[in-house]
Scaffold this active site. Structure first.
Site, PDB file in Angstrom:
ATOM      1  N   GLY A 193       0.785  -1.416   0.180  1.00  0.00           N
ATOM      2  CA  GLY A 193       0.329  -0.184  -0.211  1.00  0.00           C
ATOM      3  C   GLY A 193       1.033   1.121  -0.116  1.00  0.00           C
ATOM      4  CB  ILE A 194       3.869   1.935   2.115  1.00  0.00           C
ATOM      5  CG1 ILE A 194       3.313   2.289   3.302  1.00  0.00           C
ATOM      6  CG2 ILE A 194       5.136   3.610   1.847  1.00  0.00           C
ATOM      7  CD1 ILE A 194       3.942   1.868   4.558  1.00  0.00           C
ATOM      8  CB  THR A 271       9.535   5.866   4.380  1.00  0.00           C
ATOM      9  OG1 THR A 271       9.007   4.940   3.321  1.00  0.00           O
ATOM     10  CG2 THR A 271      10.226   7.481   4.285  1.00  0.00           C
ATOM     11  CB  ALA A 272      11.005  -0.469   5.228  1.00  0.00           C
ATOM     12  NE  ARG A 273       8.960  -0.809  12.155  1.00  0.00           N
ATOM     13  CZ  ARG A 273       7.835   0.096  11.432  1.00  0.00           C
ATOM     14  NH1 ARG A 273       8.175   1.731  11.143  1.00  0.00           N
ATOM     15  NH2 ARG A 273       6.563   0.097  12.461  1.00  0.00           N
ATOM     16  CG  ASP A 297      10.438   8.760   8.768  1.00  0.00           C
ATOM     17  OD1 ASP A 297      11.570   9.801   9.816  1.00  0.00           O
ATOM     18  OD2 ASP A 297       9.568   8.454   9.509  1.00  0.00           O
ATOM     19  CD  GLU A 302      13.184   4.524  14.574  1.00  0.00           C
ATOM     20  OE1 GLU A 302      12.427   3.995  15.544  1.00  0.00           O
ATOM     21  OE2 GLU A 302      13.756   3.774  13.565  1.00  0.00           O
ATOM     22  CG  HIS A 320       9.940   6.046  13.131  1.00  0.00           C
ATOM     23  ND1 HIS A 320      10.531   4.547  13.351  1.00  0.00           N
ATOM     24  CD2 HIS A 320       8.632   5.737  12.016  1.00  0.00           C
ATOM     25  CE1 HIS A 320      10.083   3.695  13.283  1.00  0.00           C
ATOM     26  NE2 HIS A 320       9.046   4.137  11.996  1.00  0.00           N
TER      27      HIS A 320
END
Length: 360
Positions: A193-194, A271-273, A297, A302, A320
Site C-alpha cells: 500500500g505504501i 521509510t520502512a524499518r 526516517d 532507534e 521516524h
C-alpha cells in the site's frame, strides 16, 4: 404481632449498597483490556470501549515487573493495546518475543498493535497460543508515502545542503547542481500500500516506476509500474525506495553488495524499518561516493541515529515521523480500538497480520 419498620436512612443505605454491588458485579464481568500506551486522540472510540470493557493502565516499571504483574494485576486480560513508538511501552515491556509471550495470561485473545510494522512482536508463538494479532495496515499508506516523497525530493535536489549553506550565511556559493525528479527511474522494493501510494506521487512528478515484490501484482494494482528482478531494480534505478516489512529474511537486505551494484548517482530512501539497511555499509557507501545520497526516517537502533549520518551533507535524517500527523495518529488509535471492540463482540478481529490470515 407488629413488625418494626426500618428507618428511612437504613433503607436508603441498603439500596445504595445493592446498587454498588450491581455495579461492581457488572464491572467484574466485563472483559479486561490492558492499555500499554495511552490513547491521546481517539476519545470517542475510547469511551465506546470503556462501556464494553474494563480498561487497565500499565503500571509496571520494567520488563521483570511487567512479567510479574501479568500474574497479578493483569491476570485475566482479554486484549492488549500497544504502540510501536520507540519512546513508549516497549521501554518497559521489551519486545513481545517468545519469552514474554510464554508469560501472557491464558485468557489473552487479542493484541492490537498501533503501527504498520509489527517486528516488535514475534507472531508464531502468538498463533500457537491462539492469540490474534493485528496491525494498522492501510491508514499509514498516504502519510508514509508523503514522507518518502519529501525525502526523495530533498535528496535529489540536495535541499539539505542548500539549507545548511543558508543557515551558515552562504547564499548558494559553490552549491553543486542537483537533479530534477522528472524523467528519473524510481525503483520500489516492496510494492504494498505504501509503495503504491508513493508510485502515484512519483508519476505526478514525471518519474517512471519499476518495482520488485516476491510476486508480481495484478495489472490494475501495478498502475503502469514495471515488474523487474531485484538485481535489475538496484542496478538501474535513480531512486531506490524501501517499503518492505522487517523480518528475518529482510534484515540487512541492503548492504555492501547492494550499494556496490547501485548507480553512483542513485539515492536510497528508507521509510520502512531501520534494520532492513546495514547502517555501517550505508555510511561507507555515502563516504566513498558509491551512492549520491540517502533520505531516512528509520534507523537500526532507534531512537539513536549514528552521528556519521546526522553530519553527512548528503543524508537527510528524520526522527521516524512518517505517521506523526494529528489526523493519522487519531485514526490509527481509532482503528486499533475498533478492532478490539470487534474482537470482544465477535471473538475475531476485523484484520490480522498476514501470517495469521485464514487462521480464524
Amino acid at each position: 404481632m407488629l413488625l418494626k419498620s426500618r428507618p428511612a436512612h437504613s433503607l436508603v443505605g441498603a439500596l445504595f449498597k445493592a446498587q454498588r454491588n450491581v455495579r461492581l458485579l457488572s464491572a467484574s464481568t466485563k472483559p479486561r483490556v490492558l492499555l500499554l500506551d495511552p490513547i491521546n486522540l481517539a476519545h470517542e472510540e475510547l469511551e465506546s470501549l470503556k462501556s464494553e470493557a474494563s480498561l487497565i493502565p500499565l503500571t509496571s516499571t520494567d520488563r521483570a515487573s511487567f512479567i510479574n504483574d501479568l500474574k497479578s494485576d493483569y491476570k485475566d486480560i482479554t486484549a492488549i493495546y500497544r504502540h510501536f513508538k520507540g519512546t513508549g511501552s516497549i521501554n518497559i515491556t521489551g519486545r513481545f518475543d517468545e519469552e514474554l509471550i510464554s508469560q501472557l495470561p491464558s485468557s489473552l485473545r487479542f493484541i492490537s498493535h498501533n503501527g504498520a510494522g509489527y517486528d516488535q512482536i514475534t507472531v508464531e508463538p502468538c498463533t500457537a497460543r491462539n492469540i490474534q494479532v493485528s496491525n494498522v495496515p492501510s491508514v499509514v499508506d498516504d502519510p508514509t508515502a508523503d514522507t518518502a516523497l519529501f525525502l526523495m525530493l530533498g535528496s535529489l535536489r540536495q535541499f539539505n545542503v542548500a539549507l545548511a549553506q543558508a543557515q551558515a550565511g552562504s547564499f548558494h556559493r559553490g552549491l553543486p547542481l542537483s537533479s530534477d525528479p522528472q524523467g528519473k527511474l524510481l525503483g520500489i522494493l516492496g510494492m504494498g500500500g505504501i509503495g503504491r501510494a508513493l508510485a502515484k506521487r512519483a508519476r505526478a512528478l514525471g518519474m517512471t516506476v519499476q518495482y520488485h515484490n516476491r510476486n508480481q501484482l495484478s495489472e490494475d494494482l501495478e498502475q503502469g509500474a514495471k515488474y523487474v528482478t531485484r538485481d535489475e531494480l538496484l542496478s538501474t534505478s535513480d531512486v531506490v525506495s524501501l517499503n518492505l516489512p522487517l523480518n528475518a529474511a529482510t534484515k540487512h537486505t541492503i548492504s555492501t553488495p547492494e550499494f556496490k551494484s547501485m548507480k553512483p548517482s542513485a539515492v536510497l530512501i528508507n521509510t520502512a524499518r531501520g534494520p532492513v539497511v546495514d547502517e555501517k555499509a550505508l555510511i561507507t557507501a555515502l563516504e566513498s561516493g558509491e551512492i549520491a545520497g540517502a533520505g531516512l526516517d528509520v534507523y537500526e537502533n532507534e531512537p539513536q541515529i549514528p552521528a556519521e549520518l546526522l553530519r553527512h551533507p548528503r543524508a537527510i535524517c528524520l526522527p521516524h515521523i512518517g505517521t506523526l500527523s494529528y489526523e493519522t495518529q487519531k485514526e490509527m488509535e481509532a482503528f486499533c480500538l475498533r478492532n478490539i471492540r470487534t474482537g470482544l463482540s465477535t471473538g475475531k478481529l476485523s484484520t490480522f497480520v498476514p501470517e495469521q490470515k485464514g487462521r480464524w
